[in-house]
Scaffold this active site. Structure first.
Site, short mmCIF file in Angstrom:
data_model
loop_
_atom_site.label_atom_id
_atom_site.label_comp_id
_atom_site.label_asym_id
_atom_site.label_seq_id
_atom_site.Cartn_x
_atom_site.Cartn_y
_atom_site.Cartn_z
N ARG A 88 33.88 43.89 41.27
CA ARG A 88 35.34 43.97 41.28
C ARG A 88 35.82 45.07 40.35
NH1 ARG A 88 36.28 37.90 41.36
NH2 ARG A 88 36.12 38.02 39.11
N ARG A 123 30.64 32.44 31.84
CA ARG A 123 31.71 31.63 32.45
C ARG A 123 31.14 30.67 33.50
NH1 ARG A 123 35.68 35.58 34.96
NH2 ARG A 123 37.00 33.75 35.26
N LYS A 168 39.91 29.88 44.09
CA LYS A 168 40.83 28.75 43.95
C LYS A 168 42.28 29.19 43.98
CE LYS A 168 39.43 27.17 40.01
NZ LYS A 168 38.43 28.23 39.75
N ARG A 211 39.02 19.29 33.39
CA ARG A 211 37.75 20.00 33.26
C ARG A 211 36.63 19.09 32.75
NH1 ARG A 211 38.27 25.59 33.46
NH2 ARG A 211 40.39 26.38 33.45
N ARG A 252 37.13 45.15 34.25
CA ARG A 252 37.65 44.28 33.21
C ARG A 252 36.53 43.58 32.45
NH1 ARG A 252 42.26 40.61 35.82
NH2 ARG A 252 40.36 39.62 36.55
#
Length: 207
Positions: free
Chosen positions: A127, A164, A13, A88, A153
């Protein structure tokens, strides 16, 4: 044109909002950025938000709507805006609709970037972030240079990513049908190069 950009974590996004801002002139309105800017400005809303965040409390919908109202009133939003991170929930969507109606500012489209859950999990877990530069590398598609200082991370750890994504699915379970019923929802395939995905979004906006 005024749009909402939706998509699960890792769907791209932020990248697409930046591309649309550069190509079309619509301004990206990230709720996180707006909160940080309001706190830094020392405005009444900023002070209220700062106090809540420092106490670990959620920023209420009314405050977020107030921040959005102040932001879209600024001259650079005259060509349109891209809301990223809000709404949201359906109550937030209703509050936003009431605000935009009061301002005579229409919401033109809601774009959902679709990416399969398996691919989203792969993107996140592969990542790595260079601690020196902040640059993000994908070990499968964009190998880092030999001198990079990499870290995995916390928000890219597999269990965190799954949580998430679960939260996003729960959030959009009602939000996507809400906008579909209003005839505003457009869904685009989020797999491909950034340029290809931008082209699909632009086509969806013209449809």
């Amino acid at each position: 044109m005024n749009i909402i950009l939706l998509g699960p974590p890792g769907a791209g996004k932020g990248t697409q909002a930046q591309r649309l801002q550069a190509d079309v002139g619509m301004i990206q309105l990230s709720t996180g950025d707006m909160l940080r800017a309001a706190v830094a400005s020392g405005s009444a809303l900023g002070k209220q938000a700062k106090g809540l965040m420092e106490n670990g409390q959620l920023v209420p919908d009314e405050l977020m709507v107030g921040l959005i109202k102040d932001r879209i009133a600024q001259p650079d939003c005259a060509k349109g805006f891209i809301l990223d991170g809000f709404p949201r929930t359906v109550p937030q969507a209703d509050a936003l609709a009431a605000l935009l109606e009061s301002l005579g500012t229409p919401l033109d489209k809601v774009v959902q970037i679709d990416v399969s859950r398996d691919l989203l999990e792969e993107r996140a877990t592969l990542r790595r972030t260079d601690k020196r530069t902040g640059h993000i590398y994908h070990l499968k598609y964009s190998p880092p240079p030999s001198d990079a200082v990499l870290e995995h991370r916390a928000d890219d750890q597999p269990e965190t990513v799954k949580k998430r994504l679960d939260q996003y699915d729960a959030m959009t379970a009602a939000l996507l049908p809400h906008y579909e019923k209003l005839g505003l929802l457009r869904r685009v395939d989020g797999v491909g190069s950034p340029k290809e995905i931008t082209a699909r979004i632009l086509a969806a906006l013209e449809h």
